[in-house]
Design an enzyme around this catalytic site. Sequence first.
Site, PDB file in Angstrom:
ATOM      1  N   GLY A   1     -35.352  17.899 -54.016  1.00 29.02           N
ATOM      2  CA  GLY A   1     -33.932  18.226 -53.862  1.00 29.02           C
ATOM      3  C   GLY A   1     -32.882  18.197 -54.208  1.00 29.02           C
ATOM      4  O   GLY A   1     -32.924  17.674 -55.037  1.00 29.02           O
ATOM      5  N   MET A   2     -31.252  17.956 -53.714  1.00 31.16           N
ATOM      6  CA  MET A   2     -30.490  18.169 -54.532  1.00 31.16           C
ATOM      7  C   MET A   2     -29.924  16.640 -55.255  1.00 31.16           C
ATOM      8  O   MET A   2     -29.782  16.557 -56.201  1.00 31.16           O
ATOM      9  CB  MET A   2     -29.405  18.351 -53.658  1.00 31.16           C
ATOM     10  CG  MET A   2     -28.154  19.050 -54.136  1.00 31.16           C
ATOM     11  SD  MET A   2     -26.321  18.797 -53.075  1.00 31.16           S
ATOM     12  CE  MET A   2     -27.055  18.055 -51.584  1.00 31.16           C
ATOM     13  N   LEU A   3     -30.441  15.863 -53.868  1.00 29.03           N
ATOM     14  CA  LEU A   3     -30.014  14.231 -54.749  1.00 29.03           C
ATOM     15  C   LEU A   3     -31.810  14.186 -55.462  1.00 29.03           C
ATOM     16  O   LEU A   3     -31.511  13.476 -56.370  1.00 29.03           O
ATOM     17  CB  LEU A   3     -29.973  13.637 -53.205  1.00 29.03           C
ATOM     18  CG  LEU A   3     -30.180  12.292 -53.165  1.00 29.03           C
ATOM     19  CD1 LEU A   3     -29.126  11.206 -54.175  1.00 29.03           C
ATOM     20  CD2 LEU A   3     -30.251  10.890 -51.968  1.00 29.03           C
TER      21      LEU A   3
ATOM     22  N   ALA B   1     -36.513  15.108 -46.485  1.00 28.97           N
ATOM     23  CA  ALA B   1     -35.253  15.390 -44.760  1.00 28.97           C
ATOM     24  C   ALA B   1     -35.324  17.023 -45.131  1.00 28.97           C
ATOM     25  O   ALA B   1     -35.623  17.595 -46.315  1.00 28.97           O
ATOM     26  CB  ALA B   1     -34.378  14.760 -44.964  1.00 28.97           C
TER      27      ALA B   1
ATOM     28  N   THR C   1     -32.573  18.930 -43.703  1.00 30.55           N
ATOM     29  CA  THR C   1     -31.351  18.526 -44.017  1.00 30.55           C
ATOM     30  C   THR C   1     -30.077  19.980 -43.261  1.00 30.55           C
ATOM     31  O   THR C   1     -29.225  19.090 -42.995  1.00 30.55           O
ATOM     32  CB  THR C   1     -30.870  18.339 -45.448  1.00 30.55           C
ATOM     33  OG1 THR C   1     -31.374  19.150 -45.751  1.00 30.55           O
ATOM     34  CG2 THR C   1     -31.876  17.045 -46.098  1.00 30.55           C
TER      35      THR C   1
ATOM     36  N   TYR D   1     -30.362  16.605 -35.780  1.00 33.13           N
ATOM     37  CA  TYR D   1     -30.326  15.855 -36.902  1.00 33.13           C
ATOM     38  C   TYR D   1     -29.876  15.080 -36.946  1.00 33.13           C
ATOM     39  O   TYR D   1     -30.667  13.612 -37.306  1.00 33.13           O
ATOM     40  CB  TYR D   1     -29.552  16.408 -38.186  1.00 33.13           C
ATOM     41  CG  TYR D   1     -28.961  15.981 -39.102  1.00 33.13           C
ATOM     42  CD1 TYR D   1     -30.489  16.561 -40.154  1.00 33.13           C
ATOM     43  CD2 TYR D   1     -27.844  15.760 -39.790  1.00 33.13           C
ATOM     44  CE1 TYR D   1     -30.407  15.729 -41.281  1.00 33.13           C
ATOM     45  CE2 TYR D   1     -28.071  14.971 -41.405  1.00 33.13           C
ATOM     46  CZ  TYR D   1     -28.933  15.191 -41.782  1.00 33.13           C
ATOM     47  OH  TYR D   1     -28.936  14.412 -43.266  1.00 33.13           O
TER      48      TYR D   1
ATOM     49  N   LYS E   1     -32.532  11.532 -38.018  1.00 31.98           N
ATOM     50  CA  LYS E   1     -32.710  10.854 -38.288  1.00 31.98           C
ATOM     51  C   LYS E   1     -32.158   8.984 -38.335  1.00 31.98           C
ATOM     52  O   LYS E   1     -33.271   8.099 -38.772  1.00 31.98           O
ATOM     53  CB  LYS E   1     -30.909  11.258 -39.939  1.00 31.98           C
ATOM     54  CG  LYS E   1     -31.337  12.317 -39.884  1.00 31.98           C
ATOM     55  CD  LYS E   1     -31.937  12.562 -41.373  1.00 31.98           C
ATOM     56  CE  LYS E   1     -31.983  11.568 -42.743  1.00 31.98           C
ATOM     57  NZ  LYS E   1     -32.403  11.219 -43.551  1.00 31.98           N
TER      58      LYS E   1
HETATM   59  N1  LIG Z   1     -26.771  17.087 -48.192  1.00 31.91           N
HETATM   60  C1  LIG Z   1     -25.623  15.746 -47.045  1.00 31.91           C
HETATM   61  O1  LIG Z   1     -24.648  16.185 -47.491  1.00 31.91           O
HETATM   62  C2  LIG Z   1     -26.266  14.439 -47.131  1.00 31.91           C
HETATM   63  C3  LIG Z   1     -25.154  14.014 -46.316  1.00 31.91           C
HETATM   64  C4  LIG Z   1     -25.567  12.264 -45.081  1.00 31.91           C
HETATM   65  C5  LIG Z   1     -27.581  12.829 -45.663  1.00 31.91           C
HETATM   66  N2  LIG Z   1     -27.827  12.917 -46.618  1.00 31.91           N
HETATM   67  C6  LIG Z   1     -29.480  12.376 -46.929  1.00 31.91           C
HETATM   68  O2  LIG Z   1     -29.313  12.325 -48.256  1.00 31.91           O
HETATM   69  C7  LIG Z   1     -31.187  12.547 -48.661  1.00 31.91           C
HETATM   70  C8  LIG Z   1     -30.895  14.308 -49.813  1.00 31.91           C
HETATM   71  O3  LIG Z   1     -30.230  15.118 -48.002  1.00 31.91           O
HETATM   72  P1  LIG Z   1     -30.068  16.540 -49.809  1.00 31.91           P
HETATM   73  O4  LIG Z   1     -29.268  16.446 -49.196  1.00 31.91           O
HETATM   74  O5  LIG Z   1     -30.477  16.060 -51.430  1.00 31.91           O
HETATM   75  O6  LIG Z   1     -31.741  17.450 -48.968  1.00 31.91           O
HETATM   76  P2  LIG Z   1     -32.148  17.944 -49.487  1.00 31.91           P
HETATM   77  O7  LIG Z   1     -31.974  19.429 -50.366  1.00 31.91           O
HETATM   78  O8  LIG Z   1     -32.386  19.385 -48.478  1.00 31.91           O
HETATM   79  O9  LIG Z   1     -33.614  17.818 -50.364  1.00 31.91           O
HETATM   80  C9  LIG Z   1     -34.871  17.141 -49.548  1.00 31.91           C
HETATM   81  C10 LIG Z   1     -35.907  17.676 -50.737  1.00 31.91           C
HETATM   82  O10 LIG Z   1     -36.633  17.296 -49.496  1.00 31.91           O
HETATM   83  C11 LIG Z   1     -38.248  18.375 -49.325  1.00 31.91           C
HETATM   84  N3  LIG Z   1     -38.416  18.258 -48.112  1.00 31.91           N
HETATM   85  C12 LIG Z   1     -38.680  18.322 -46.810  1.00 31.91           C
HETATM   86  N4  LIG Z   1     -39.422  18.543 -45.694  1.00 31.91           N
HETATM   87  C13 LIG Z   1     -40.685  18.095 -45.980  1.00 31.91           C
HETATM   88  C14 LIG Z   1     -42.022  17.267 -45.714  1.00 31.91           C
HETATM   89  N5  LIG Z   1     -41.847  17.682 -44.968  1.00 31.91           N
HETATM   90  N6  LIG Z   1     -42.260  16.611 -47.138  1.00 31.91           N
HETATM   91  C15 LIG Z   1     -42.369  16.493 -48.686  1.00 31.91           C
HETATM   92  N7  LIG Z   1     -40.430  16.966 -48.595  1.00 31.91           N
HETATM   93  C16 LIG Z   1     -40.015  17.782 -48.035  1.00 31.91           C
HETATM   94  C17 LIG Z   1     -37.334  19.870 -49.397  1.00 31.91           C
HETATM   95  O11 LIG Z   1     -38.361  20.674 -49.985  1.00 31.91           O
HETATM   96  P3  LIG Z   1     -37.621  22.097 -49.213  1.00 31.91           P
HETATM   97  O12 LIG Z   1     -36.253  22.268 -49.732  1.00 31.91           O
HETATM   98  O13 LIG Z   1     -38.656  22.365 -49.591  1.00 31.91           O
HETATM   99  O14 LIG Z   1     -37.592  22.023 -47.625  1.00 31.91           O
HETATM  100  C18 LIG Z   1     -36.399  18.796 -50.856  1.00 31.91           C
HETATM  101  O15 LIG Z   1     -36.608  19.281 -51.544  1.00 31.91           O
HETATM  102  C19 LIG Z   1     -31.602  13.394 -47.113  1.00 31.91           C
HETATM  103  O16 LIG Z   1     -32.350  12.357 -46.624  1.00 31.91           O
HETATM  104  C20 LIG Z   1     -30.335  13.606 -46.290  1.00 31.91           C
HETATM  105  O17 LIG Z   1     -31.101  13.628 -44.890  1.00 31.91           O
HETATM  106  C21 LIG Z   1     -27.689  14.032 -47.348  1.00 31.91           C
END
Ligand SMILES: NC(=O)c1ccc[n+]([C@@H]2O[C@H](COP(=O)([O-])OP(=O)(O)OC[C@H]3O[C@@H](n4cnc5c(N)ncnc54)[C@H](OP(=O)(O)O)[C@@H]3O)[C@@H](O)[C@H]2O)c1
Length: 290
Positions: free
Chosen positions: A14-16, A66, A68, A131, A135
Amino acid sequence: MGSMKRILVIGAKGMLGRDLVETLRTSFPGDEITGWDVEEIDIQEERSTVTRIKNLEPGVIVNVAAYTDVDGCELNEKKAFAINAEGVKHVALGAVRCGAKVVTLSTDYIFDGKKGSPYVEEDPPNPLNVYGRSKWKGEQYVQELAKDPLIIRTQWLYGKHGKNFVASILRQAREKASLSVVNDQIGSPTYTVDLSHAIALLIERKARGIFHVANNDSCTWYHYARRILELSGIEGAKVVPVSSKELAYPAVRPAYSVLDTQKLKREAGLTLRPWTEALKDYLSSNPERA
Ligand SMILES: NC(=O)c1ccc[n+]([C@@H]2O[C@H](COP(=O)([O-])OP(=O)(O)OC[C@H]3O[C@@H](n4cnc5c(N)ncnc54)[C@H](OP(=O)(O)O)[C@@H]3O)[C@@H](O)[C@H]2O)c1
């Protein structure tokens, strides 16, 4: 030399996750950093998740996996809870089986945005959307099941490896003469690289409990968009401030969800730089996305 640790990152693609794996490899050069994503571990499935974790025997698990898509969650509540709540529970159960420390990421969207001043870790959650509710449930599972877990709440992330607001504004500015951006939600844009360093530091310090981590200072999405274009030297496109009501996204967002990061400063001696500084850095180091 200390003994080698094995750190497992779940959601590594994922992005993070991508920046985090890179940062952990640099911060803990003597340790083994394993990155898994949904191909290696589907956290929706309890049995395989627990077994895979138990077999790897990590010392630390950082769960950044997650669902997201905030509006997607609103339309698919079942999936949101299966990943963001039950999935996190399965990770915690796996951690318990091998005595691993759990670190999991959460969000400002667990708050309702009505406080009007920055949210501290002890403020009561009251999520407005699916969402946020999913969470928050994930947080509760981790608190109930894992030993000394670390929950890191962050917000408004952007980074070089994902679809994000910065890239989307730059793309729209190239394609359209004017773009409408919400001007009634306030938060702190946070760079995944800065967040990754904070996560590494908190792991190193063996921090536990809840920590709010975000870049310093705050803005609305509208001001954020304007700053992105300004810093990129794009002048043609007009940015029009609009209300959340006008854009009518499926999920309601909090109006004010700035996270107070004083605990991070007090307990780990860290303050992340102002969001505008981080944004400049991102734009200059990722010219292909600008
Ligand atoms: N983005 C934001 O602005 C934001 C803000 C606050 C908190 N957060 C939290 O920060 C964390 C990282 O966020 P991010 O933006 O990096 O998220 P992201 O880019 O959506 O990355 C999440 C990763 O988890 C994978 N995933 C989804 N379902 C899964 C499953 N069942 N089993 C295993 N892996 C799975 C996704 O794969 P796929 O892409 O193939 O689904 C993706 O590679 C998350 O916990 C998010 O809730 C994010």
